[in-house]
Motif scaffolding. Structure first.
Motif, PDB file in Angstrom:
ATOM      1  N   ALA A  73       0.813  -1.220   0.000  1.00 42.60           N
ATOM      2  CA  ALA A  73       0.000   0.000   0.000  1.00 42.60           C
ATOM      3  C   ALA A  73       0.842   1.264   0.000  1.00 42.60           C
ATOM      4  O   ALA A  73       2.074   1.222   0.130  1.00 42.60           O
ATOM      5  CB  ALA A  73      -0.924  -0.006   1.218  1.00 42.60           C
ATOM      6  N   GLY A  74       0.152   2.396  -0.111  1.00 40.63           N
ATOM      7  CA  GLY A  74       0.801   3.690  -0.106  1.00 40.63           C
ATOM      8  C   GLY A  74       1.024   4.233   1.301  1.00 40.63           C
ATOM      9  O   GLY A  74       0.742   3.574   2.309  1.00 40.63           O
ATOM     10  N   ASP A  75       1.519   5.444   1.350  1.00 40.47           N
ATOM     11  CA  ASP A  75       1.900   6.107   2.597  1.00 40.47           C
ATOM     12  C   ASP A  75       0.706   6.339   3.524  1.00 40.47           C
ATOM     13  O   ASP A  75      -0.418   6.508   3.076  1.00 40.47           O
ATOM     14  CB  ASP A  75       2.540   7.449   2.230  1.00 40.47           C
ATOM     15  CG  ASP A  75       3.393   8.013   3.344  1.00 40.47           C
ATOM     16  OD1 ASP A  75       4.016   7.232   4.073  1.00 40.47           O
ATOM     17  OD2 ASP A  75       3.447   9.246   3.473  1.00 40.47           O
ATOM     18  N   ASN A  76       0.978   6.306   4.847  1.00 41.88           N
ATOM     19  CA  ASN A  76      -0.004   6.649   5.885  1.00 41.88           C
ATOM     20  C   ASN A  76      -1.187   5.682   5.904  1.00 41.88           C
ATOM     21  O   ASN A  76      -2.337   6.086   6.075  1.00 41.88           O
ATOM     22  CB  ASN A  76      -0.481   8.092   5.697  1.00 41.88           C
ATOM     23  CG  ASN A  76      -1.120   8.659   6.956  1.00 41.88           C
ATOM     24  OD1 ASN A  76      -0.783   8.265   8.077  1.00 41.88           O
ATOM     25  ND2 ASN A  76      -2.043   9.588   6.781  1.00 41.88           N
ATOM     26  N   PHE A  77      -0.920   4.404   5.768  1.00 46.61           N
ATOM     27  CA  PHE A  77      -1.976   3.390   5.769  1.00 46.61           C
ATOM     28  C   PHE A  77      -2.567   3.249   7.173  1.00 46.61           C
ATOM     29  O   PHE A  77      -1.845   3.226   8.163  1.00 46.61           O
ATOM     30  CB  PHE A  77      -1.398   2.040   5.318  1.00 46.61           C
ATOM     31  CG  PHE A  77      -2.437   0.991   5.035  1.00 46.61           C
ATOM     32  CD1 PHE A  77      -3.067   0.934   3.803  1.00 46.61           C
ATOM     33  CD2 PHE A  77      -2.793   0.060   6.000  1.00 46.61           C
ATOM     34  CE1 PHE A  77      -4.035  -0.028   3.525  1.00 46.61           C
ATOM     35  CE2 PHE A  77      -3.751  -0.908   5.745  1.00 46.61           C
ATOM     36  CZ  PHE A  77      -4.379  -0.953   4.501  1.00 46.61           C
ATOM     37  N   GLY A  78      -3.898   3.142   7.252  1.00 43.70           N
ATOM     38  CA  GLY A  78      -4.562   2.948   8.542  1.00 43.70           C
ATOM     39  C   GLY A  78      -4.766   4.218   9.339  1.00 43.70           C
ATOM     40  O   GLY A  78      -4.959   4.163  10.555  1.00 43.70           O
ATOM     41  N   CYS A  79      -4.751   5.369   8.663  1.00 41.60           N
ATOM     42  CA  CYS A  79      -4.978   6.629   9.379  1.00 41.60           C
ATOM     43  C   CYS A  79      -6.458   6.760   9.740  1.00 41.60           C
ATOM     44  O   CYS A  79      -7.271   5.898   9.427  1.00 41.60           O
ATOM     45  CB  CYS A  79      -4.517   7.809   8.522  1.00 41.60           C
ATOM     46  SG  CYS A  79      -5.316   7.915   6.901  1.00 41.60           S
ATOM     47  N   GLY A  80      -6.826   7.831  10.398  1.00 44.59           N
ATOM     48  CA  GLY A  80      -8.220   8.034  10.788  1.00 44.59           C
ATOM     49  C   GLY A  80      -8.492   7.520  12.187  1.00 44.59           C
ATOM     50  O   GLY A  80      -7.614   7.510  13.045  1.00 44.59           O
TER      51      GLY A  80
END
Length: 201
Positions: A73-80
């Protein structure tokens, strides 16, 4: 929790940045406290069309990736939001590892507590594995947690860092409850002593 030692599997390419936990498992599926059954709703809004049928363009609906065990995956996976349902949904689908340049901290830690290995690699290495993953079921990636390596289908190997304690827990299948149960003998001895000292408690 299942142990994680080595894994050779199909990797699904998900070249998106800022994939948040609501994209991983939308809020309407958070009513359950069970860890099972969420896999069918993983990436629900991208995976299904408005009429409930599968979106044929979404990567996990393509025949080559239906049995994927790894996501690149790309950057900052699993944010929120910090919902633990996100790793539950990934694991219930069959995902055991995610490879990305970075993660949201809470999601990253929740992965280890639920048997998923989140691997951090530099962007150029993630890009190379992303291209590798686009070859579908003919390209299998191997992850060796003991030696902390990821090997692409072409034989190129990348080293990754992981916290020693988190590595120990994952390799031994220890979640928070498992860690507590390792102290079972000491807990029993304490309880026995307390019942003798304070039988009225």
């Amino acid at each position: 929790m299942d142990k994680f030692e080595t894994l050779t599997g199909i990797a699904a390419p998900l070249p998106l940045i800022n994939v948040d936990t609501d994209m991983i498992i939308p809020k309407q599926f958070l009513k359950t406290i069970k860890r099972s059954g969420l896999g069918v709703n993983l990436f629900d809004e991208m995976r299904y069309l408005d009429d409930g049928s599968e979106n044929p363009d979404f990567v996990l609906n393509k025949p080559a990736y239906r049995s994927a065990q790894i996501i690149v995956a790309g950057d900052n996976f699993g944010c929120g939001s910090s919902r633990e349902h996100a790793p539950w949904a990934l694991l219930d689908f069959g995902i055991r590892a995610v490879i990305a340049p970075s993660y949201a901290d809470i999601f990253y830690n929740n992965c280890f507590k639920n048997g998923i290995l989140p691997i951090v690699l530099p962007q150029d290495q993630v890009d190379a594995l992303m291209e590798d993953a686009k070859n579908g079921e003919n390209a299998r990636i191997t992850i060796d947690l003991e030696n902390q390596t990821v090997t692409g289908s072409d034989g190129t190997t990348y080293a990754f860092e992981v916290d020693a304690f988190k590595k120990h827990c994952l390799m031994n299948g220890l979640d928070d409850i498992g860690l507590t149960m390792e102290k079972g003998a000491s807990i029993d001895a304490y309880e026995k002593g307390m019942s003798q000292e304070r039988p009225w408690v």
